[in-house]
Scaffold this motif. Structure first.
Motif, short mmCIF file in Angstrom:
data_model
loop_
_atom_site.label_atom_id
_atom_site.label_comp_id
_atom_site.label_asym_id
_atom_site.label_seq_id
_atom_site.Cartn_x
_atom_site.Cartn_y
_atom_site.Cartn_z
N ASP A 127 0.82 -1.21 0.00
CA ASP A 127 0.00 0.00 0.00
C ASP A 127 0.85 1.27 0.00
O ASP A 127 0.45 2.30 -0.51
N LYS A 128 2.03 1.20 0.59
CA LYS A 128 2.88 2.38 0.66
C LYS A 128 4.33 1.95 0.87
O LYS A 128 4.62 1.12 1.73
N LYS A 191 1.89 4.91 -4.83
CA LYS A 191 2.13 4.00 -3.71
C LYS A 191 3.55 4.12 -3.18
O LYS A 191 3.83 3.71 -2.04
#
Length: 220
Positions: A127-128, A191
């Motif tokens: 996600d990141k 992301k």
């Protein structure tokens, strides 16, 4: 299924061929203003007649807006000639799409590494992701995507994301030198912190125009 790359190439070459025929017949004078009027009207007529598949409709609408707001400064003829040249490089001799291979992407990674980019292909993005590049220009490709986006022959079968922090035109040019087309998703936020996102599609075929090298005729 109609493919964008093939349909837009057919559209562009049809427009240029018909413009040339109109000029040869004497119906359209050979000057920039007359050519702009012709192509602006040609685009509108093509839309009204639904002459081309709907996959290229949004691109046609964009050219129509340019023609109406900018007139001859829209440079549709110049755009069409350059797009024809670029697509001719990545399509095959029959003007059909060609597969994208893992070797092409590996060659891009090597070219970027030679230019002192930090290339990372062994991390999951999730996600990141925050990846420090020590001031270097940076390309990150998710390791999980690499493992699932290619078939056993090394052919790209699903879109793959390239996360870029650096001179975007440089990577666009280097990718094009490997017959790879990059499609911009974001310039900056993605992301991966501080990185923009570009996508490479199977067969170099997205649903809109990709990023191309800068047209040198625009700089003359």
């Amino acid at each position: 299924m109609v493919l964008f790359s093939q349909e837009i190439y057919k559209l562009i070459t049809s427009a240029l061929t018909e413009l040339s025929a109109s000029q040869v017949s004497g119906r359209t004078p050979q000057n920039p203003l007359s050519e702009a009027h012709y192509l602006g009207a040609w685009v509108t007529t093509a839309m009204k007649q639904k002459r081309f598949d709907s996959v290229v409709l949004e691109t046609l609408k964009g050219w129509q807006r340019q023609a109406r707001s900018l007139g001859k400064n829209a440079g549709l003829k110049r755009q069409f000639i350059y797009l024809e040249k670029c697509y001719s490089q990545v399509l095959n001799a029959e003007k059909q799409v060609q597969p994208v291979s893992v070797e092409q992407l590996n060659a891009l990674y090597a070219a970027l590494t030679d230019d002192q980019w930090m290339v990372t292909t062994d991390l999951p993005v999730g996600d990141k992701l925050n990846r420090h590049s020590g001031g270097k220009q940076s390309l990150i490709v998710c390791a999980e995507q690499i493992s699932t986006c290619f078939d056993s022959q090394g052919t790209l079968i699903k879109p793959i994301s390239l996360y870029i922090r650096g001179t975007q035109q440089e990577i666009i040019d280097l990718a094009f030198a490997q017959d790879l087309l990059l499609y911009k998703i974001t310039d900056y936020k993605s992301k991966v912190k501080y990185h923009g996102e570009f996508i490479v599609y199977p067969n170099n075929d997205g649903t809109a125009l990709p990023e191309f090298p800068i047209d040198s005729s625009e700089q003359e």
